[in-house]
Write a protein that holds these residues in place. Structure first.
Motif, PDB file in Angstrom:
ATOM      1  N   TYR A   1      57.464  17.534  52.297  1.00 56.71           N
ATOM      2  CA  TYR A   1      57.309  18.559  51.258  1.00 56.71           C
ATOM      3  C   TYR A   1      55.904  18.528  50.667  1.00 56.71           C
ATOM      4  O   TYR A   1      55.288  19.575  50.437  1.00 56.71           O
ATOM      5  CB  TYR A   1      58.354  18.364  50.156  1.00 56.71           C
ATOM      6  N   GLN A   2      55.397  17.333  50.442  1.00 59.68           N
ATOM      7  CA  GLN A   2      54.052  17.189  49.886  1.00 59.68           C
ATOM      8  C   GLN A   2      52.990  17.709  50.855  1.00 59.68           C
ATOM      9  O   GLN A   2      52.036  18.390  50.455  1.00 59.68           O
ATOM     10  CB  GLN A   2      53.787  15.717  49.546  1.00 59.68           C
ATOM     11  N   LYS A   3      53.150  17.400  52.132  1.00 58.39           N
ATOM     12  CA  LYS A   3      52.196  17.880  53.136  1.00 58.39           C
ATOM     13  C   LYS A   3      52.203  19.405  53.209  1.00 58.39           C
ATOM     14  O   LYS A   3      51.156  20.050  53.338  1.00 58.39           O
ATOM     15  CB  LYS A   3      52.533  17.287  54.506  1.00 58.39           C
ATOM     16  N   LEU A   4      53.387  19.980  53.123  1.00 65.34           N
ATOM     17  CA  LEU A   4      53.500  21.435  53.186  1.00 65.34           C
ATOM     18  C   LEU A   4      52.856  22.112  51.984  1.00 65.34           C
ATOM     19  O   LEU A   4      52.142  23.104  52.128  1.00 65.34           O
ATOM     20  CB  LEU A   4      54.970  21.842  53.287  1.00 65.34           C
ATOM     21  N   THR A   5      53.104  21.578  50.790  1.00 69.22           N
ATOM     22  CA  THR A   5      52.529  22.223  49.604  1.00 69.22           C
ATOM     23  C   THR A   5      51.004  22.212  49.657  1.00 69.22           C
ATOM     24  O   THR A   5      50.358  23.210  49.325  1.00 69.22           O
ATOM     25  CB  THR A   5      53.002  21.544  48.306  1.00 69.22           C
ATOM     26  N   HIS A   6      50.432  21.118  50.112  1.00 67.96           N
ATOM     27  CA  HIS A   6      48.972  21.021  50.149  1.00 67.96           C
ATOM     28  C   HIS A   6      48.373  21.871  51.273  1.00 67.96           C
ATOM     29  O   HIS A   6      47.232  22.323  51.164  1.00 67.96           O
ATOM     30  CB  HIS A   6      48.551  19.557  50.284  1.00 67.96           C
ATOM     31  N   ALA A   7      49.158  22.108  52.324  1.00 66.18           N
ATOM     32  CA  ALA A   7      48.677  22.961  53.415  1.00 66.18           C
ATOM     33  C   ALA A   7      48.826  24.447  53.083  1.00 66.18           C
ATOM     34  O   ALA A   7      47.952  25.258  53.411  1.00 66.18           O
ATOM     35  CB  ALA A   7      49.432  22.640  54.700  1.00 66.18           C
ATOM     36  N   LEU A   8      49.925  24.809  52.423  1.00 64.71           N
ATOM     37  CA  LEU A   8      50.210  26.220  52.171  1.00 64.71           C
ATOM     38  C   LEU A   8      49.518  26.770  50.923  1.00 64.71           C
ATOM     39  O   LEU A   8      49.067  27.920  50.910  1.00 64.71           O
ATOM     40  CB  LEU A   8      51.719  26.433  52.034  1.00 64.71           C
ATOM     41  N   CYS A   9      49.449  25.974  49.886  1.00 62.75           N
ATOM     42  CA  CYS A   9      48.960  26.449  48.589  1.00 62.75           C
ATOM     43  C   CYS A   9      47.616  27.189  48.652  1.00 62.75           C
ATOM     44  O   CYS A   9      47.465  28.249  48.030  1.00 62.75           O
ATOM     45  CB  CYS A   9      48.879  25.286  47.604  1.00 62.75           C
TER      46      CYS A   9
ATOM     47  N   ASP B   1      55.047  17.748  44.679  1.00 64.11           N
ATOM     48  CA  ASP B   1      53.628  17.434  44.515  1.00 64.11           C
ATOM     49  C   ASP B   1      52.747  18.664  44.743  1.00 64.11           C
ATOM     50  O   ASP B   1      51.716  18.597  45.422  1.00 64.11           O
ATOM     51  CB  ASP B   1      53.228  16.307  45.483  1.00 64.11           C
ATOM     52  N   SER B   2      53.168  19.786  44.179  1.00 61.91           N
ATOM     53  CA  SER B   2      52.389  21.013  44.332  1.00 61.91           C
ATOM     54  C   SER B   2      51.064  20.906  43.580  1.00 61.91           C
ATOM     55  O   SER B   2      51.032  20.434  42.440  1.00 61.91           O
ATOM     56  CB  SER B   2      53.175  22.210  43.794  1.00 61.91           C
ATOM     57  N   PRO B   3      49.969  21.348  44.187  1.00 67.21           N
ATOM     58  CA  PRO B   3      48.675  21.312  43.492  1.00 67.21           C
ATOM     59  C   PRO B   3      48.652  22.187  42.242  1.00 67.21           C
ATOM     60  O   PRO B   3      47.862  21.939  41.331  1.00 67.21           O
ATOM     61  CB  PRO B   3      47.693  21.842  44.539  1.00 67.21           C
ATOM     62  N   ILE B   4      49.502  23.228  42.214  1.00 70.47           N
ATOM     63  CA  ILE B   4      49.563  24.073  41.027  1.00 70.47           C
ATOM     64  C   ILE B   4      51.020  24.272  40.609  1.00 70.47           C
ATOM     65  O   ILE B   4      51.938  24.163  41.413  1.00 70.47           O
ATOM     66  CB  ILE B   4      48.887  25.445  41.247  1.00 70.47           C
ATOM     67  N   ARG B   5      51.193  24.591  39.348  1.00 70.42           N
ATOM     68  CA  ARG B   5      52.526  24.783  38.781  1.00 70.42           C
ATOM     69  C   ARG B   5      53.110  26.127  39.247  1.00 70.42           C
ATOM     70  O   ARG B   5      52.397  27.121  39.373  1.00 70.42           O
ATOM     71  CB  ARG B   5      52.424  24.764  37.252  1.00 70.42           C
TER      72      ARG B   5
ATOM     73  N   PHE C   1      64.068  22.057  44.524  1.00 70.89           N
ATOM     74  CA  PHE C   1      63.025  21.223  43.928  1.00 70.89           C
ATOM     75  C   PHE C   1      62.129  22.008  42.976  1.00 70.89           C
ATOM     76  O   PHE C   1      61.896  23.203  43.164  1.00 70.89           O
ATOM     77  CB  PHE C   1      62.149  20.612  45.023  1.00 70.89           C
ATOM     78  N   ASN C   2      61.591  21.303  41.977  1.00 64.19           N
ATOM     79  CA  ASN C   2      60.578  21.929  41.126  1.00 64.19           C
ATOM     80  C   ASN C   2      59.184  21.547  41.616  1.00 64.19           C
ATOM     81  O   ASN C   2      59.032  20.757  42.553  1.00 64.19           O
ATOM     82  CB  ASN C   2      60.781  21.550  39.653  1.00 64.19           C
ATOM     83  N   TRP C   3      58.176  22.089  40.978  1.00 61.26           N
ATOM     84  CA  TRP C   3      56.799  21.937  41.465  1.00 61.26           C
ATOM     85  C   TRP C   3      56.317  20.489  41.459  1.00 61.26           C
ATOM     86  O   TRP C   3      55.538  20.086  42.328  1.00 61.26           O
ATOM     87  CB  TRP C   3      55.858  22.815  40.643  1.00 61.26           C
TER      88      TRP C   3
ATOM     89  N   LEU D   1      56.446  29.846  45.104  1.00 56.89           N
ATOM     90  CA  LEU D   1      55.149  29.671  45.756  1.00 56.89           C
ATOM     91  C   LEU D   1      55.242  29.244  47.218  1.00 56.89           C
ATOM     92  O   LEU D   1      54.361  29.550  48.018  1.00 56.89           O
ATOM     93  CB  LEU D   1      54.325  28.643  44.970  1.00 56.89           C
ATOM     94  N   TYR D   2      56.309  28.551  47.577  1.00 57.09           N
ATOM     95  CA  TYR D   2      56.395  28.048  48.952  1.00 57.09           C
ATOM     96  C   TYR D   2      57.505  28.720  49.756  1.00 57.09           C
ATOM     97  O   TYR D   2      58.084  28.128  50.663  1.00 57.09           O
ATOM     98  CB  TYR D   2      56.535  26.523  48.936  1.00 57.09           C
TER      99      TYR D   2
END
Length: 210
Positions: free
Chosen positions: A16-24, A163-167, A157-159, A74-75
């Motif tokens: 999940y963390q890898k995806l948020t940092h790649a997609l954001c 580990d989403s870079p943004i809220r 899950f919440n932001w 966001l995701y």
């Protein structure tokens, strides 16, 4: 035509963390304009995720504060299966179709069920799936893996947990919050009911999936 980007995630625990940092960083791209290849390679894709998803949107806030969430869902993404390098019609992998195929072709396979349980708990497929009638077993599990991940992003899950870079927040088009839902648990519960006793039509009434 969507741009293909190969995304390798080696550690399932951090998926999940890898995806948020790649997609954001791509959140403001045109909707559905990118496909991240998450299983296979750009030359031989197996599963892609199309981003930004239809549910992703920038929120209209009356007042913006330091801790305001400017984005909703966001995701959100769409799971894209491939066969021989070409996209497969996603209507073949709706929840209805997956449940029907499980009932008709897979519910009596102990090996397949063990793989389903492992996938549900850990997002991994560590052994080669058995050859069974209906939808190819490997494709079934891989599609379900990424549908479940997408469900977790949109309803569970919440932001901070991813580990989403943004809220961001989870909400409907009307602004109603949707967080803390069952996520993947709802569909897995439907599979358990099919496996143990009930048929497809009964399960749809017991656990509405939509």
């Amino acid at each position: 035509m969507a741009k293909l980007i190969e995304l390798k995630i080696k550690t399932p625990k951090n998926i999940y963390q890898k995806l948020t940092h790649a997609l954001c960083p791509h959140r403001e791209e045109p909707a559905r304009s990118l496909i991240f290849i998450v299983e296979g390679t750009k030359k031989r894709p197996i599963i892609g995720i199309r981003y930004p998803g239809k549910k992703l949107r920038k929120r209209e806030l009356k007042a913006v504060r330091v801790n305001s969430a400017l984005w909703a869902n966001l995701y959100d993404f769409e799971v894209v299966p491939y066969k021989n390098g070409k996209e497969i019609n996603t209507q073949k992998f709706t929840f209805d179709e997956l449940l029907k195929d499980f009932q008709e072709n897979k519910k009596n396979s102990k090996r397949f069920w063990m793989l389903l349980e492992e996938l549900y708990n850990d997002n991994v497929i560590n052994k080669k799936p058995p050859k069974l009638p209906g939808i190819d077993s490997t494709m079934y599990l891989l599609v379900l893996k990424w549908i479940w991940i997408q469900e977790d992003f949109n309803y569970r899950f919440n932001w901070e947990e991813v580990d989403s870079p943004i809220r961001y927040v989870l909400e409907t088009r009307t602004g109603t919050r949707t967080g803390r839902g069952a996520g993947r648990a709802k569909f897995f519960a439907a599979l358990i009911l099919l496996k143990e006793y009930f048929n497809f039509e009964q399960v749809k009434k017991i656990i509405p999936l939509y």
